[in-house]
Design a protein around this motif. Structure first.
Motif, PDB file in Angstrom:
ATOM      1  N   GLU A  88      -0.710  -8.136  -4.286  1.00  0.00           N
ATOM      2  CA  GLU A  88       0.600  -8.097  -3.643  1.00  0.00           C
ATOM      3  C   GLU A  88       0.898  -6.734  -3.030  1.00  0.00           C
ATOM      4  OE1 GLU A  88       0.178  -9.140  -6.837  1.00  0.00           O
ATOM      5  OE2 GLU A  88       0.193 -11.272  -6.381  1.00  0.00           O
ATOM      6  N   SER A  89       0.632  -5.669  -3.798  1.00  0.00           N
ATOM      7  CA  SER A  89       1.060  -4.352  -3.324  1.00  0.00           C
ATOM      8  C   SER A  89       0.353  -3.985  -2.029  1.00  0.00           C
ATOM      9  CB  SER A  89       0.768  -3.295  -4.386  1.00  0.00           C
ATOM     10  OG  SER A  89      -0.625  -3.158  -4.560  1.00  0.00           O
ATOM     11  N   LEU A  90      -0.891  -4.395  -1.908  1.00  0.00           N
ATOM     12  CA  LEU A  90      -1.613  -4.009  -0.703  1.00  0.00           C
ATOM     13  C   LEU A  90      -1.172  -4.829   0.494  1.00  0.00           C
ATOM     14  CD1 LEU A  90      -5.195  -3.354  -2.050  1.00  0.00           C
ATOM     15  CD2 LEU A  90      -3.518  -1.696  -1.313  1.00  0.00           C
ATOM     16  N   SER A  91      -0.717  -6.070   0.234  1.00  0.00           N
ATOM     17  CA  SER A  91      -0.385  -6.900   1.393  1.00  0.00           C
ATOM     18  C   SER A  91       1.098  -6.890   1.719  1.00  0.00           C
ATOM     19  CB  SER A  91      -0.865  -8.334   1.172  1.00  0.00           C
ATOM     20  OG  SER A  91      -0.150  -8.905   0.103  1.00  0.00           O
ATOM     21  N   ASP A  92       1.941  -6.322   0.831  1.00  0.00           N
ATOM     22  CA  ASP A  92       3.363  -6.370   1.194  1.00  0.00           C
ATOM     23  C   ASP A  92       3.594  -5.467   2.402  1.00  0.00           C
ATOM     24  OD1 ASP A  92       3.442  -3.801   0.265  1.00  0.00           O
ATOM     25  OD2 ASP A  92       4.646  -4.219  -1.502  1.00  0.00           O
ATOM     26  N   GLY A  93       4.656  -5.802   3.129  1.00  0.00           N
ATOM     27  CA  GLY A  93       4.849  -5.089   4.386  1.00  0.00           C
ATOM     28  C   GLY A  93       4.126  -5.792   5.516  1.00  0.00           C
ATOM     29  N   GLY A  94       3.532  -6.931   5.200  1.00  0.00           N
ATOM     30  CA  GLY A  94       2.862  -7.707   6.246  1.00  0.00           C
ATOM     31  C   GLY A  94       1.752  -6.902   6.882  1.00  0.00           C
ATOM     32  N   PHE A  95       1.462  -7.195   8.120  1.00  0.00           N
ATOM     33  CA  PHE A  95       0.348  -6.505   8.741  1.00  0.00           C
ATOM     34  C   PHE A  95       0.777  -5.279   9.527  1.00  0.00           C
ATOM     35  CE2 PHE A  95      -1.546 -10.629   7.864  1.00  0.00           C
ATOM     36  CZ  PHE A  95      -2.534 -10.166   7.019  1.00  0.00           C
ATOM     37  N   VAL A  96       2.062  -4.927   9.406  1.00  0.00           N
ATOM     38  CA  VAL A  96       2.480  -3.709  10.080  1.00  0.00           C
ATOM     39  C   VAL A  96       1.954  -2.523   9.277  1.00  0.00           C
ATOM     40  CG1 VAL A  96       4.398  -2.344  10.900  1.00  0.00           C
ATOM     41  CG2 VAL A  96       4.513  -4.836  10.972  1.00  0.00           C
ATOM     42  N   THR A  97       2.298  -2.506   7.993  1.00  0.00           N
ATOM     43  CA  THR A  97       1.766  -1.426   7.164  1.00  0.00           C
ATOM     44  C   THR A  97       0.751  -1.968   6.181  1.00  0.00           C
ATOM     45  OG1 THR A  97       3.511  -1.756   5.564  1.00  0.00           O
ATOM     46  CG2 THR A  97       3.902  -0.126   7.278  1.00  0.00           C
ATOM     47  N   GLY A  98       0.745  -3.284   6.011  1.00  0.00           N
ATOM     48  CA  GLY A  98      -0.026  -3.860   4.930  1.00  0.00           C
ATOM     49  C   GLY A  98      -1.488  -4.043   5.236  1.00  0.00           C
ATOM     50  N   THR A  99      -2.229  -4.296   4.171  1.00  0.00           N
ATOM     51  CA  THR A  99      -3.632  -4.631   4.302  1.00  0.00           C
ATOM     52  C   THR A  99      -3.908  -5.691   3.251  1.00  0.00           C
ATOM     53  OG1 THR A  99      -5.853  -3.744   4.321  1.00  0.00           O
ATOM     54  CG2 THR A  99      -4.308  -2.675   2.814  1.00  0.00           C
ATOM     55  N   MET A 100      -5.104  -5.808   2.791  1.00  0.00           N
ATOM     56  CA  MET A 100      -5.407  -6.816   1.776  1.00  0.00           C
ATOM     57  C   MET A 100      -6.369  -6.256   0.755  1.00  0.00           C
ATOM     58  SD  MET A 100      -6.027  -9.905   4.349  1.00  0.00           S
ATOM     59  CE  MET A 100      -6.714 -11.150   3.277  1.00  0.00           C
TER      60      MET A 100
ATOM     61  N   ILE B 168      -7.304  -1.372   8.294  1.00  0.00           N
ATOM     62  CA  ILE B 168      -7.467   0.006   7.811  1.00  0.00           C
ATOM     63  C   ILE B 168      -6.081   0.620   7.601  1.00  0.00           C
ATOM     64  CG2 ILE B 168      -7.500   0.953  10.162  1.00  0.00           C
ATOM     65  CD1 ILE B 168      -9.589   2.958   9.263  1.00  0.00           C
ATOM     66  N   LEU B 169      -5.956   1.500   6.619  1.00  0.00           N
ATOM     67  CA  LEU B 169      -4.692   2.201   6.409  1.00  0.00           C
ATOM     68  C   LEU B 169      -4.942   3.699   6.385  1.00  0.00           C
ATOM     69  CD1 LEU B 169      -2.627   0.367   3.647  1.00  0.00           C
ATOM     70  CD2 LEU B 169      -2.419   0.195   6.114  1.00  0.00           C
ATOM     71  N   PRO B 170      -4.078   4.473   7.056  1.00  0.00           N
ATOM     72  CA  PRO B 170      -4.197   5.922   6.940  1.00  0.00           C
ATOM     73  C   PRO B 170      -3.818   6.358   5.535  1.00  0.00           C
ATOM     74  CG  PRO B 170      -2.316   5.317   8.322  1.00  0.00           C
ATOM     75  CD  PRO B 170      -3.011   4.050   7.955  1.00  0.00           C
ATOM     76  N   LYS B 171      -4.329   7.489   5.144  1.00  0.00           N
ATOM     77  CA  LYS B 171      -4.121   8.017   3.796  1.00  0.00           C
ATOM     78  C   LYS B 171      -2.670   7.918   3.342  1.00  0.00           C
ATOM     79  CE  LYS B 171      -3.965  12.438   1.458  1.00  0.00           C
ATOM     80  NZ  LYS B 171      -4.277  13.864   1.495  1.00  0.00           N
ATOM     81  N   GLU B 172      -1.768   8.361   4.206  1.00  0.00           N
ATOM     82  CA  GLU B 172      -0.364   8.431   3.802  1.00  0.00           C
ATOM     83  C   GLU B 172       0.169   7.066   3.406  1.00  0.00           C
ATOM     84  OE1 GLU B 172      -1.755   9.744   6.358  1.00  0.00           O
ATOM     85  OE2 GLU B 172      -1.333  11.890   6.359  1.00  0.00           O
ATOM     86  N   LEU B 173      -0.284   6.051   4.115  1.00  0.00           N
ATOM     87  CA  LEU B 173       0.237   4.715   3.816  1.00  0.00           C
ATOM     88  C   LEU B 173      -0.406   4.115   2.584  1.00  0.00           C
ATOM     89  CD1 LEU B 173       0.770   2.856   7.196  1.00  0.00           C
ATOM     90  CD2 LEU B 173       2.456   3.479   5.472  1.00  0.00           C
ATOM     91  N   ILE B 174      -1.647   4.395   2.384  1.00  0.00           N
ATOM     92  CA  ILE B 174      -2.301   3.782   1.221  1.00  0.00           C
ATOM     93  C   ILE B 174      -1.821   4.466  -0.060  1.00  0.00           C
ATOM     94  CG2 ILE B 174      -4.430   5.191   1.257  1.00  0.00           C
ATOM     95  CD1 ILE B 174      -4.790   1.572   0.657  1.00  0.00           C
ATOM     96  N   LEU B 175      -1.499   5.722   0.024  1.00  0.00           N
ATOM     97  CA  LEU B 175      -1.132   6.432  -1.199  1.00  0.00           C
ATOM     98  C   LEU B 175       0.335   6.298  -1.578  1.00  0.00           C
ATOM     99  CD1 LEU B 175      -3.183   9.740  -1.084  1.00  0.00           C
ATOM    100  CD2 LEU B 175      -3.702   7.594  -2.230  1.00  0.00           C
ATOM    101  N   LYS B 176       1.197   6.165  -0.604  1.00  0.00           N
ATOM    102  CA  LYS B 176       2.617   6.149  -0.932  1.00  0.00           C
ATOM    103  C   LYS B 176       3.318   4.929  -0.342  1.00  0.00           C
ATOM    104  CE  LYS B 176       2.610  10.540  -2.427  1.00  0.00           C
ATOM    105  NZ  LYS B 176       2.213  10.670  -3.803  1.00  0.00           N
ATOM    106  N   THR B 177       4.163   4.327  -1.140  1.00  0.00           N
ATOM    107  CA  THR B 177       5.047   3.325  -0.556  1.00  0.00           C
ATOM    108  C   THR B 177       6.208   4.066   0.068  1.00  0.00           C
ATOM    109  OG1 THR B 177       6.351   3.181  -2.539  1.00  0.00           O
ATOM    110  CG2 THR B 177       4.539   1.632  -2.330  1.00  0.00           C
TER     111      THR B 177
END
Ligand SMILES: Cc1cc2nc3c(=O)[nH]c(=O)nc-3n(C[C@H](O)[C@H](O)[C@H](O)COP(=O)(O)O)c2cc1C
Ligand code: SF4
Ligand code: SF4
Ligand code: FES
Lengths: 446, 333
Positions: free
Chosen positions: A312-324, A292-301
């Motif tokens: 790629e864009s959703l998974s970059d940043g690994g699992f710290v900020t990333g998702t799939m 899951i990603l909080p709004k701020e993270l999903i909307l802004k890099t």
């Protein structure tokens, strides 16, 4: 509005019949492939298209096909994974019920490419009505010479079967699916051997998602290069997203990969914003198993631009900020969503669906669910929060199949991004346990 | 042949050997623990995750490390592979986690469990676990299922290793039991209550790593460490007839198949040998068995000198008379 490759004719009256489907250009890819292309050329086009598996893992389809072992004299199989049980994902069902011939066409062209003479569609048993639609469409395809012996006089034979499963999420995992298709308990197999070497009935097998197979149709019709022009970078083509949750217009959208998340959520062309004029709180972008990603993270890099909807864009940043991007099950949660309750709900699902073969998943999913249940119902302790993360870690990477991760990631990610909300459930236990209670503070970003 | 490095030790084994079996050629404490893998059972292994190891180099050809820990019991070696087991902290941590997971729904009722003293989980927990638990939730319980006069099923103790299922499939015909349900609600049972009494079904008792399947004819008769295992055989039309008799005094309390040092049955035995031949006179005694795996049993140093006629003939007359009146064991022929 972006180009639609799969769903262009989805609302045409009678498109589920052979006649109407054919009138709208149906089965052209079969004619083209069988009459003018060698199987290897079909594989080559799919490789060129850059199509990535639409079932969740996003593995390049053409590459998967080229891994298929081709021993002399041993049959090979194509199996379509139409189980679709990830919470939040409901695109395949829609595609199959409206456009059954699209899937069948894809199955024929793909089977030809793989040299498979018997192919299967493994469908979730609860989808009985879709099964009937497919069966009817298959018999039409047989009657019109697109299935059976010597298809279109090309010398190529194909039999296509639909097989209903018993209705277990784990049967969507490709090796459990094969076990189930063979008539056994749907337990995932250890890999290797991979299905490409030893799959259905120990024969080389490709398992592909419904949407992946459907996408082969436009790829062959227009050429892989044309397909690859759509999308961004390695995320080519269009993708179906099943959007649900607190959106004004939940539904199934075919979008060109690369549409900004913000546009997808807020523009009227797509989801039309958050319902009841509320604020967005969090998003699960690819079905309930992805972090899951909080709004701020999903909307802004970090750079402040809109995040694109690409693999790629959703998974970059690994699992710290990333998702799939996963299977495209897009779940939006508004500000009134209780993250603890939601996590518990997801966790309950994975606990219920674990096949129970391997110890970390069998025991760990239940453990997490019970701790989350306690936290949500006002009986939790501060230590429980770290315990959850620790149990999730004990599961992740140590199981036979990826259900372990599917169960662990949502929990780990929820704690990572919403720890203060979990803590509030301990410090304000009574308040939090009230039905509908929502953490009043703001999520802390990682 | 493939050369691998296992915890710094170089081992050469035939191609296709598993990492586990490569380690077993060296033996001792470097061998990864196994709760579900069982050499004589085709398809076993890969489930309990007790044997996970780290592969830090895949092979000479592809020296990349494997991204996840791999189950050593079903992963084949590759020439040039480098494996870490006892020397890898991640592996040891995961193992601790696996013990913790397995003990969630396995009651520590060792004081009344017939498997105590020869329980793989007990050994595994002792060697790799921690002595506390973080689990405070309710544990699962089961309704009792009667599976017949020979075998007792204690579902609470089952760790779902599937060994008994493979045994029933591969050794005892007409399988009537298997895994029902899924997740932590999965259980070993018979679908619609059924009796498990096919010939050779008794072997499920021997393969069960915990006390979930025990022998009804021996239950509660003795702690295993108070009994003496003796090798014996008989002419059996159905199986090899090679067994272990477990004596308490002059009584044969239990009969099992013979196992190797990893607790794996060497030859399956039939139910007649196991359940019906409980007299010393039914058997030809070979002598005390050497048990080196389950420390509790071997701790008693019960091994007696093998009695044979020529030795007995040299004993003082009074001793000979005493032996005749009270033969400790049936003498070898
Ligand atoms: C627990 C679990 C459930 C899955 N369920 C589905 C499913 O319902 N449909 C699907 O296409 N893939 C599902 N997958 C992914 C499949 O294992 C497999 O990756 C996919 O079918 C491959 O097709 P693709 O390459 O076309 O994406 C699931 C995976 C796991 C681990
Ligand atoms: S991870 Fe879970 S679902 Fe997958 S094999 Fe193990 S127990 Fe079964
Ligand atoms: S009863 Fe014993 S052998 Fe059978 S699955 Fe359970 S623990 Fe394994
Ligand atoms: S012994 Fe290898 S996973 Fe169980």
């Amino acid at each position: 509005m972006g180009r639609k490759l799969l769903t262009e004719h989805i609302n045409v009256e009678g498109i589920d019949t052979f006649e109407v489907y054919r009138k709208h250009g149906g089965y052209r890819s079969v004619e083209k492939a069988l009459k003018t292309m060698t199987p290897d050329e079909v594989v080559e086009e799919v490789k060129k298209s850059g199509l990535r598996g639409r079932g969740g893992a996003g593995f390049p389809t053409g590459m998967k096909w080229s891994f298929l072992a081709k021993p002399e004299g041993i049959p090979r199989h194509l199996v379509c994974n139409a189980d679709e049980s990830e919470p939040g994902t409901f695109k395949d069902r829609h595609l199959m019920s409206k456009l059954p011939h699209l899937l069948i066409e894809g199955m024929i062209t793909s089977s030809y490419a793989l040299g498979a003479n018997t192919s299967y569609i493994y469908i979730r048993g609860e989808l009985l009505y879709v099964l009937r639609i497919l069966e009817k469409a298959i018999s039409e395809a047989y009657a019109n010479g697109f299935l059976g012996k010597n298809i279109l006089g090309s010398g190529y034979d194909l039999d296509l079967h639909v097989h209903p499963g018993g209705g277990a999420y784990i049967c969507g995992e490709e090796t459990a699916l094969l076990e189930s298709l063979e008539g056994k308990r749907g337990n995932p197999r250890n890999k290797p051997p991979f299905p490409a070497v030893q799959g259905l009935y120990a024969r080389p097998t490709v398992v592909n998602n419904v949407e992946s197979i459907a996408a082969v149709v436009p790829i062959i019709n227009d050429g892989g290069d044309e397909y690859a022009k759509l999308g961004v970078g390695k995320s080519t083509g269009t993708k179906l997203f099943s959007a649900c949750g607190h959106l004004n217009k939940p539904g199934i959208y075919e979008i060109e990969l690369g549409v900004p998340v913000e546009e997808f959520i807020y523009s009227d062309e797509y989801c039309g914003g958050i319902w009841k004029g509320r604020e967005l709180k969090a998003v699960v972008a690819g079905g309930s198993s992805v972090p899951i990603l909080p709004k701020e993270l999903i909307l802004k890099t970090a750079a402040g631009e809109n995040r694109l909807m690409t693999y790629e864009s959703l998974s970059d940043g690994g699992f710290v900020t990333g998702t799939m991007l996963g299977s495209g099950g897009f779940i939006a949660m508004d500000e009134t969503t209780c993250i603890v309750r939601n996590t518990w709900s997801f966790s309950r699902f994975y606990h219920h669906e674990s096949c129970g073969q391997c110890s970390p998943c069998r025991e760990g999913t239940g453990w997490m669910e019970k701790v989350l249940h306690r936290l949500e119902h006002g009986h939790g302790h501060m230590e429980d929060i770290d315990l959850l993360v620790s149990v999730a870690k004990q599961i992740e990477g140590n199981t036979i199949c990826p259900l372990g991760e599917a169960a662990a990631w949502p929990v780990a990610a929820a704690v990572r991004h919403f720890r203060d909300e979990f803590e509030w459930h301990v410090t304000h236990a009574k308040e939090a346990a009230r039905p509908g209670a929502v953490y009043p503070g703001k999520a802390v970003l990682a | 042949m493939a050369k691998i490095t296992f915890d710094g030790i170089e081992i050469e084994v035939p191609d296709g050997t598993t990492i586990m079996n490569a380690a077993r050629t060296v033996g001792g404490s470097i061998v990864p623990p196994a709760m579900c893998y069982y050499t004589p059972l085709k398809g076993s292994g890969g489930k309990c995750r007790a044997c996970l190891v780290k592969v830090t180099a895949g092979s000479t050809k592809d020296p990349r490390p494997m991204p996840k820990l791999v189950p050593s019991c079903i992963t084949s070696v590759q020439d040039g592979m480098v494996v870490e087991n006892t020397v890898n902290q991640q592996v040891l941590d995961v193992r601790k986690g696996i013990v913790e997971m397995l003990l969630i729904n396995h009651p520590l009722d060792c004081p009344v469990c017939d498997q105590a003293g020869e329980c793989d989980l007990q050994n595994f927990a002792f060697e790799h676990g921690v002595s506390t638990t973080r689990y405070t939730e309710e544990r699962r319980t089961f309704d009792k299922i009667d599976i017949g006069p020979l075998i007792q099923l204690h579902m609470t103790r089952c760790i779902l290793c599937y060994r008994c299922v493979y045994t029933a499939n591969q050794v005892a015909g007409d399988r009537v039991h298997g895994v029902l349900g899924r997740g932590d609600a999965a259980e070993i049972g018979t679908y619609i209550e059924n009796i498990i009494d096919q010939d050779f079904s008794g072997n499920v008792i021997d393969v069960c790593p915990v006390g979930a399947l025990t022998d009804k004819t021996w239950r509660f008769k003795s702690r295993v460490w108070f009994t003496k295992p003796v090798n014996a055989h008989r002419d059996c039309p159905k199986c090899s007839g090679n067994v272990l008799l477990w004596y308490k005094g002059k009584d044969v309390l239990r009969i099992t198949a013979r196992k190797d040092e990893y607790g794996e049955v060497k030859e399956w035995i039939c139910n007649e040998c196991r359940f019906e031949k409980k007299e010393t006179s039914d058997w030809t005694i070979e002598g005390p068995a050497h048990i080196d795996r389950s420390s509790v049993i071997s701790a008693n140093h019960y091994e007696l000198p093998v009695l044979n006629h020529s030795v007995v003939a040299d004993l003082p007359e009074s001793t000979q008379r005493e032996l005749e009146k009270n033969p400790p064991l049936k003498l070898g022929s």
